[in-house]
Design a protein around this motif. Sequence first.
Motif, PDB file in Angstrom:
ATOM      1  N   ARG A   1      42.308  43.634  32.783  1.00  0.00           N
ATOM      2  CA  ARG A   1      41.543  42.436  32.404  1.00  0.00           C
ATOM      3  C   ARG A   1      41.943  41.203  33.206  1.00  0.00           C
ATOM      4  NH1 ARG A   1      42.043  43.735  26.344  1.00  0.00           N
ATOM      5  NH2 ARG A   1      39.959  44.384  25.688  1.00  0.00           N
TER       6      ARG A   1
ATOM      7  N   ASP B   1      34.762  37.194  35.333  1.00  0.00           N
ATOM      8  CA  ASP B   1      34.592  36.620  33.995  1.00  0.00           C
ATOM      9  C   ASP B   1      33.499  37.303  33.180  1.00  0.00           C
ATOM     10  OD1 ASP B   1      36.576  34.816  34.527  1.00  0.00           O
ATOM     11  OD2 ASP B   1      35.226  33.178  35.077  1.00  0.00           O
TER      12      ASP B   1
ATOM     13  N   ARG C   1      33.561  42.618  30.129  1.00  0.00           N
ATOM     14  CA  ARG C   1      34.153  42.709  28.802  1.00  0.00           C
ATOM     15  C   ARG C   1      34.570  44.151  28.545  1.00  0.00           C
ATOM     16  NH1 ARG C   1      33.870  38.091  29.625  1.00  0.00           N
ATOM     17  NH2 ARG C   1      32.946  36.424  28.380  1.00  0.00           N
TER      18      ARG C   1
ATOM     19  N   HIS D   1      36.400  46.593  25.409  1.00  0.00           N
ATOM     20  CA  HIS D   1      36.882  46.670  24.035  1.00  0.00           C
ATOM     21  C   HIS D   1      37.337  48.100  23.762  1.00  0.00           C
ATOM     22  CE1 HIS D   1      33.669  43.709  24.388  1.00  0.00           C
ATOM     23  NE2 HIS D   1      32.780  44.677  24.328  1.00  0.00           N
TER      24      HIS D   1
ATOM     25  N   ARG E   1      31.733  46.595  29.728  1.00  0.00           N
ATOM     26  CA  ARG E   1      30.480  45.852  29.917  1.00  0.00           C
ATOM     27  C   ARG E   1      30.581  44.956  31.154  1.00  0.00           C
ATOM     28  NH1 ARG E   1      27.785  45.389  24.372  1.00  0.00           N
ATOM     29  NH2 ARG E   1      29.407  45.757  22.815  1.00  0.00           N
ATOM     30  N   SER E   2      29.403  44.659  31.727  1.00  0.00           N
ATOM     31  CA  SER E   2      29.360  43.771  32.886  1.00  0.00           C
ATOM     32  C   SER E   2      27.968  43.175  33.022  1.00  0.00           C
ATOM     33  CB  SER E   2      29.724  44.537  34.163  1.00  0.00           C
ATOM     34  OG  SER E   2      29.590  43.703  35.299  1.00  0.00           O
TER      35      SER E   2
ATOM     36  N   LYS F   1      25.013  34.146  26.230  1.00  0.00           N
ATOM     37  CA  LYS F   1      25.949  35.166  25.766  1.00  0.00           C
ATOM     38  C   LYS F   1      25.217  36.200  24.924  1.00  0.00           C
ATOM     39  CE  LYS F   1      30.245  32.535  25.807  1.00  0.00           C
ATOM     40  NZ  LYS F   1      31.440  32.158  25.025  1.00  0.00           N
TER      41      LYS F   1
END
Length: 388
Positions: free
Chosen positions: A203, A208, A211, A213, A237-238, A305
């Motif tokens: 990370r 930026d 993501r 998880h 994710r991207s 977002k």
Amino acid sequence: MNLIDSYIDNISSKLISIADYIFDNPEIGLIEYKASDILCDFLEKEGFFVEQGIADLPTAFRAKYKCGSGKIKLGLFCEYDALDGLGHACAHHLQGPIIIGAALAIKNSVLDKDYEIIIYGAPAEETVSGKLTMLKKGYCKDIDIAMMVHGAPTTSIDKKALALGKFKVIFRGKASHAASSPEKGRSAFDAALLMFHGIDSMREHITDDVRIHYTITNSIGAANIVPALCEAEVYVRSDKSKSLDENIKWFYDIVKGAALMTQTSYEIQEIKRTDSRIPVFSLNEIIMNNASLYNAPTIRPAREKTGSSDFSNVMYNVPGACLRFAMVSEEASTHSQEFLDAGKTKNTHKMVILTSKIIAKTLKDLIENPIALEKIKNEFVENKSKMG
């Protein structure tokens, strides 16, 4: 009052009745038989040619109506699956009635143009993402444009959606007693912990927009037993599908490294993969102009977002947009009790009719202005080359 508005007003009670019926009979992904049937039966009675069970999905459907030569092919999508144990707390019960209202308004008011309306009923968005299977089977690509709606805290359009890779990771080691013979064991749990640490280290060096998880999904067992099995779930994710692939490759290397360090074996199962969303701003502008024309509530700029959606895979293949219509407070989140409580209110019923008019007006604009449609197609190609 124009023909579109008057037609939708005339069938408003039917649309609301369908929405309430689906809400009162929540069905999770791939068993939405009642929802699919009521939508298909209504479309058949209104002159659409309906195919049920497409793409080997029992509750998926495609409904078509052609006017003239059917030159312009307008794609409309609706979801209708509920959340397991929670019901329609994501407002999927409203999509079908809104889309049907818009489609029928066009069918009955635009009589002298060449177009075809193609409605896709897309099951299991919350679970296995039915649109992915439909695309793989060759569906959802026979259209010039794709449109969908979704209940939300505001009236807006998503600027983007993140590409997603969802994975199940299984580590297998060797069980032993943690006190008397730890040297004989190989901990699958330790492998998962090292994988998580590797992801955390990753990370620090990613862009930026990425993501990641993770969580453990099985019960490990007693503390005095070296765990022989550990299962985890990981999301990567991207913003862009291309960069997603690069980060997934890195993630695979981390899993392999964790297994090597613990002398365990590993298995990675890809559960699903969704694309990034290719925005078409000229289409978004037409939709939002019509939202303003109808004085839609709580109009806000495009959302920056977002999460991930299988509708993005449709929008990766054809130009499209999803209008989010306000039905709850701006502080509310989807999959919440507030969404569930709003499912059958007078305000929500009002938004079914209003949103149907916005979509119908947008379809009429595209039918009557082929230059605008051509501009949308060209922008889609350009944006995909830059943002895909």
